[in-house]
Design a protein around this motif. Structure first.
Motif, PDB file in Angstrom:
ATOM      1  N   ARG A 249       6.673   1.709  -4.269  1.00 40.18           N
ATOM      2  CA  ARG A 249       6.331   0.436  -3.641  1.00 40.18           C
ATOM      3  C   ARG A 249       7.562  -0.184  -2.965  1.00 40.18           C
ATOM      4  NH1 ARG A 249       3.513  -0.354  -8.677  1.00 40.18           N
ATOM      5  NH2 ARG A 249       1.263  -0.042  -8.407  1.00 40.18           N
ATOM      6  N   THR A 250       8.694  -0.057  -3.605  1.00 37.84           N
ATOM      7  CA  THR A 250       9.932  -0.590  -3.021  1.00 37.84           C
ATOM      8  C   THR A 250      10.277   0.146  -1.733  1.00 37.84           C
ATOM      9  OG1 THR A 250      10.749  -1.175  -5.227  1.00 37.84           O
ATOM     10  CG2 THR A 250      12.367  -1.022  -3.456  1.00 37.84           C
ATOM     11  N   LEU A 251      10.180   1.471  -1.736  1.00 35.16           N
ATOM     12  CA  LEU A 251      10.501   2.257  -0.549  1.00 35.16           C
ATOM     13  C   LEU A 251       9.506   1.995   0.577  1.00 35.16           C
ATOM     14  CD1 LEU A 251      11.453   5.633  -2.268  1.00 35.16           C
ATOM     15  CD2 LEU A 251      13.000   4.037  -1.130  1.00 35.16           C
ATOM     16  N   ALA A 252       8.281   1.660   0.228  1.00 32.32           N
ATOM     17  CA  ALA A 252       7.283   1.373   1.265  1.00 32.32           C
ATOM     18  C   ALA A 252       7.636   0.134   2.062  1.00 32.32           C
ATOM     19  CB  ALA A 252       5.896   1.219   0.628  1.00 32.32           C
ATOM     20  N   GLU A 253       8.422  -0.776   1.470  1.00 28.84           N
ATOM     21  CA  GLU A 253       8.824  -1.987   2.174  1.00 28.84           C
ATOM     22  C   GLU A 253       9.989  -1.750   3.124  1.00 28.84           C
ATOM     23  OE1 GLU A 253       7.433  -5.040   2.106  1.00 28.84           O
ATOM     24  OE2 GLU A 253       5.831  -4.139   0.921  1.00 28.84           O
ATOM     25  N   LEU A 254      10.702  -0.649   2.948  1.00 27.16           N
ATOM     26  CA  LEU A 254      11.907  -0.418   3.757  1.00 27.16           C
ATOM     27  C   LEU A 254      11.608  -0.374   5.258  1.00 27.16           C
ATOM     28  CD1 LEU A 254      14.942   0.154   3.845  1.00 27.16           C
ATOM     29  CD2 LEU A 254      14.403   2.599   3.637  1.00 27.16           C
TER      30      LEU A 254
END
Length: 280
Positions: A249-254
């Motif tokens: 989920r964190t990487l999807a925001e990048l």
């Protein structure tokens, strides 16, 4: 007597009356004194109107010697025009109804999508908050003693901590950056200090502390040069803490928050995504 026969009789009577000299006309006897009711009065008025119209036609034929052209009433034309306008209005109304239905459907769909997005973001925020709380509560091995207050002003304190890190003294840099965060919590460079603090904690394997530091650094998604790397480092710490879903989920925001991130950061993000087994 039917009206058509009555009209013909009146026409014949009018022709005879106009053909004979006026002096030969015999006056009608006076009507009896019996009064007519209102309905009979209206009928008589209509009959007199018809007689006047017929006399006008006959006189026109006699005076001009040309065929009489009787202009038809334009009631039918007006009715057709009105019917056409009503048809146009009905067609316009159908188009408006269709457009309204389409717009309503798209609006409802947008509301559902926005609701799902808000739920997803809230879930992510709750999980990140839980991670931060756990990082604050859980002790980590080898935590250095409380740092002394930084010496000098914030600019000198930050420069000193950064120099310690560049020289390879990660323990000293961790102490210096932690002291800066504690002494200057509202300074403009405090988020960056948290980012470098997380770096020093990642070096010694304190992934819980590092995740909390990275999370605090990128809170609000700052538009700085170090923020994209902080997002990747947070994801790497979450992978190390065996929280691959949070890492994904964190990487999807990048790419959403930092679409112009450098190639080396996006490459590390792709490697972390593979490590976390994120869905394509």
């Amino acid at each position: 007597m039917p009206r058509s026969r009555l009209a013909l009789s009146l026409l014949a009577f009018t022709v005879l009356a106009t053909a004979a000299p006026a002096s030969a006309q015999t006056p009608f006897p006076a009507p009896e004194a019996d009064p007519l009711d209102a309905r009979d009065g209206r009928r008589v008025e209509r009959m007199e109107k018809v007689v006047r119209e017929l006399r006008g036609i006959v006189f026109q034929m006699r005076d001009t010697g040309k065929p009489v052209v009787v202009q038809p009433a334009d009631t039918d034309a007006r009715m057709e025009e009105l019917s056409s306008r009503i048809g146009d209005l009905e067609q316009t109304l159908r188009r408006l109804n269709g457009t309204l239905e389409t717009t309503t459907f798209e609006l409802e769909q947008a509301k559902r999508e926005n609701g799902a997005l808000r739920t997803q973001l809230q879930s992510m925020s709750d999980k990140l908050a839980a991670i931060e709380q756990a990082a604050t509560a859980a002790p980590s091995g080898g935590v250095p003693p409380p740092p002394p207050p930084p010496v000098g002003n914030p600019t000198d304190a930050f420069a000193r901590a950064r120099q310690l890190m560049l020289s390879g003294d990660y323990d000293g840099a961790e102490t210096a950056f932690a002291g800066f965060v504690e002494a200057f919590p509202d300074h403009q460079r405090t988020p960056e200090a948290r980012y470098w603090l997380g770096k020093t904690q990642s070096v010694r394997g304190a992934h819980t502390d590092a995740a909390a530091a990275y999370l605090a650094a990128i809170r609000g998604w700052p538009q700085t040069s170090w923020a994209p790397d902080a997002v990747v480092e947070l994801a790497r710490s979450l992978v190390a803490l065996k929280k691959p879903q949070d890492a994904c989920r964190t990487l999807a925001e990048l790419p959403k928050r930092y679409p112009k991130a450098p190639a080396n950061i996006t490459s590390r993000a792709a490697s972390t995504r593979t490590q976390a087994k994120c869905a394509a």
